[in-house]
Design a protein around this motif. Structure first.
Motif, PDB file in Angstrom:
ATOM      1  N   HIS A  96       0.746  -1.068  -0.050  1.00 44.67           N
ATOM      2  CA  HIS A  96      -0.159   0.039  -0.006  1.00 44.67           C
ATOM      3  C   HIS A  96       0.819   1.247  -0.013  1.00 44.67           C
ATOM      4  CE1 HIS A  96      -3.311   2.698   0.893  1.00 44.67           C
ATOM      5  NE2 HIS A  96      -2.529   3.284   1.895  1.00 44.67           N
ATOM      6  N   GLU A 151       2.379   1.734  -3.479  1.00 44.06           N
ATOM      7  CA  GLU A 151       1.488   2.104  -4.537  1.00 44.06           C
ATOM      8  C   GLU A 151       0.786   3.830  -4.160  1.00 44.06           C
ATOM      9  OE1 GLU A 151      -1.448  -0.861  -4.214  1.00 44.06           O
ATOM     10  OE2 GLU A 151      -0.417  -2.143  -6.000  1.00 44.06           O
ATOM     11  N   SER A 152       0.490   4.113  -2.812  1.00 44.50           N
ATOM     12  CA  SER A 152       0.054   5.185  -2.492  1.00 44.50           C
ATOM     13  C   SER A 152       1.082   6.242  -2.281  1.00 44.50           C
ATOM     14  CB  SER A 152      -0.884   4.983  -1.348  1.00 44.50           C
ATOM     15  OG  SER A 152       0.048   5.050  -0.281  1.00 44.50           O
ATOM     16  N   GLN A 153       2.536   5.606  -2.212  1.00 47.72           N
ATOM     17  CA  GLN A 153       3.435   6.915  -1.738  1.00 47.72           C
ATOM     18  C   GLN A 153       3.062   7.795  -0.575  1.00 47.72           C
ATOM     19  OE1 GLN A 153       6.665   7.662  -3.661  1.00 47.72           O
ATOM     20  NE2 GLN A 153       6.081   5.510  -3.758  1.00 47.72           N
ATOM     21  N   THR A 154       2.256   7.073   0.368  1.00 41.49           N
ATOM     22  CA  THR A 154       1.931   7.671   1.587  1.00 41.49           C
ATOM     23  C   THR A 154       2.311   6.628   2.864  1.00 41.49           C
ATOM     24  OG1 THR A 154      -0.200   7.055   1.649  1.00 41.49           O
ATOM     25  CG2 THR A 154       0.384   9.342   0.754  1.00 41.49           C
ATOM     26  N   ARG A 156       1.406   5.879   7.073  1.00 41.61           N
ATOM     27  CA  ARG A 156       0.668   6.341   8.321  1.00 41.61           C
ATOM     28  C   ARG A 156       1.307   5.696   9.556  1.00 41.61           C
ATOM     29  NH1 ARG A 156      -5.799   5.350   8.371  1.00 41.61           N
ATOM     30  NH2 ARG A 156      -5.198   6.809   6.754  1.00 41.61           N
ATOM     31  N   SER A 182      -2.011  10.250   7.270  1.00 40.47           N
ATOM     32  CA  SER A 182      -1.074   9.794   6.235  1.00 40.47           C
ATOM     33  C   SER A 182      -0.198  10.816   6.082  1.00 40.47           C
ATOM     34  CB  SER A 182      -1.960   9.447   5.042  1.00 40.47           C
ATOM     35  OG  SER A 182      -2.604   8.167   5.299  1.00 40.47           O
ATOM     36  N   PRO A 215       2.708  12.114   3.049  1.00 44.35           N
ATOM     37  CA  PRO A 215       3.228  11.686   1.774  1.00 44.35           C
ATOM     38  C   PRO A 215       4.805  11.543   1.918  1.00 44.35           C
ATOM     39  CG  PRO A 215       2.844  13.973   2.031  1.00 44.35           C
ATOM     40  CD  PRO A 215       2.339  13.400   3.109  1.00 44.35           C
TER      41      PRO A 215
END
Length: 436
Positions: free
Chosen positions: A244, A247-250, A252, A259, A261
């Protein structure tokens, strides 16, 4: 007249006289315009490049090939490209042009030649392709090519082959070289701590947590490179979270609802067979495809014996510099090093050289200071020390014959010839000289 008050012919004339190389491609990668300056980088006239779609034919001339990444990323990209024709590294930028909607219509590529001032010494990037093995040389050259891109890289190979060294080498020869290089060994940290180490945690997230929280390795590596060693040992539930993140470049942090970046280049490594792990449901296949845009299998030392002597000398030279000494190997010591299979690869060789160095009080290091595992297959020494050329050659022949007969447990002339890759008469000569 154009929007800026200049007509098309005048603007084309300006572009044709700009020193920087400029070309424009459409969303399929087809070349629409090239200015004459491009001939310095590609060796082709503009008329030879316009309407070209297959950039693959340029892959031996320039790398990385920017348009491939542009088609995927659809954002402004900066690279340090290598141009084989001029043997130089130039700054390149690709800018997508959006005319309508979210999909871009054109890309403008600009190449800025990084010319040095007359009083500056020309320097080349540090590409230490020290291997004497042709297969390994090709792999290292490919790694240096890929280093200039943002492709995720998976390094595979046995323990001790130098995967961490190559990860650092990739980072140091990438556009991110001035940003952080952060390494985490996924197999050396308890499963309960890996998540907080990777992604950080908020203050008070768990018992013993720091009051103000803590940054994770991904956040520390922001704009740089993160190296995840022994990725095959990562627990499945964390593999899903890692996927995740990629793919999201974040990220948590643990205990947080927000989140963060991040923008990092990911290099992973493992000494395990990933295909087997996937079939056993111990490694996510989707994560594998995400981290292995480029995969390189590092050759074990036993398959690149050409490197044993050069690496041994490199390690010894570093030790001499560190301890201000002038120690050297007795020539025949190399034969013992070459005959050993090195199951621990480069790490084991480095340890063996360091051990011999420390245990040798004189300036000459002989095989008796090597670990017993290396000497275990040999018979008693057949020589006394000499620094006479002919004497050392005779000793080398005797030791090689000793290696051949001991390793095969036979003094068959045919077997000796096959083992040493010499002719039958040469093997017979060695036997008559040293055994009969």
């Amino acid at each position: 007249m154009g929007e800026n008050g200049l007509d098309r012919k005048f603007m084309i004339k300006v572009l044709n006289n700009i020193f920087m190389g400029i070309f424009v491609t459409d969303k399929k990668g087809k070349v629409l315009y090239v200015n004459p300056s491009i001939v310095r980088q590609y060796g082709n006239k503009p008329e030879d490049l316009v309407n070209v779609i297959d950039w693959g034919k340029w892959e031996g001339i320039v790398f990385p090939i920017l348009y491939k990444h542009q088609l995927k990323e659809q954002r402004r990209l900066f690279y340090n490209q290598y141009f084989r024709l001029s043997d130089s590294y130039n700054s390149s930028v690709t800018v997508p042009v959006f005319l309508n909607g979210d999909k871009y219509d054109y890309t403008v590529h600009v190449i800025q030649e990084d010319r040095l001032k007359p009083d500056q010494k020309e320097t080349k990037p540090h590409f230490p392709l020290f291997s004497e093995n042709h297969t390994m040389q090709s792999k290292l050259e490919e790694l240096m090519t890929v280093a200039g891109s943002d492709l995720p890289i998976l390094l595979q190979g046995e323990s001790g082959t130098g995967k961490t060294y190559y990860a650092r080498l990739i980072h140091e020869n990438s556009p991110r070289k001035d940003a952080p290089f952060i390494m985490l060994n996924c197999g050396a940290i308890p499963e309960t701590l890996i998540e907080s180490e990777l992604f950080g945690y908020a203050g008070g997230a768990f018992t013993g947590a720091e009051k103000n929280g803590k940054k994770g390795f991904f956040e520390m590596a922001n704009h740089g490179t993160i190296f995840l060693d022994e990725i095959g040992d990562m627990p499945l539930h964390l593999q899903a979270k890692l996927l995740h993140v990629l793919e999201s470049q974040t990220i948590r942090p643990v205990g947080s609802t927000e989140s963060i970046p991040i923008e990092v280049r990911v290099i992973t490594a493992t000494n395990r067979a990933v295909g087997k792990l996937i079939s056993e449901k111990r490694f996510r296949e989707d994560l594998y495809w995400r981290i292995s845009a480029y995969t390189s299998v590092i050759t074990p030392l036993r398959e690149r014996k050409e490197d044993i002597i050069s690496l041994s000398l490199k390690f010894l030279d570093s030790l001499n510099q560190e301890y201000h000494t002038h120690k050297h190997f007795y020539p025949l010591t190399f034969l013992y090093l070459l005959s050993y299979p090195w199951p621990g690869n480069i790490r084991e060789l480095k340890n063996a050289v360091e051990r011999a160095f420390i245990l040798t009080s004189s300036n000459e290091i002989n095989e008796e200071r090597l670990p017993k595992d290396i000497l275990g297959v040999f018979k008693d020494r057949l020589y006394k020390y000499t620094h006479d050329y002919d004497g050392i050659v005779d000793q080398a022949e005797a030791v090689l014959l000793n290696i051949a007969t001991t390793a095969q447990n036979t003094d068959s002339t045919k077997k000796i010839a096959e083992f040493l890759n010499i002719t039958y008469p040469q093997a017979l000569y060695l036997k008559e000289k040293y055994l009969l």
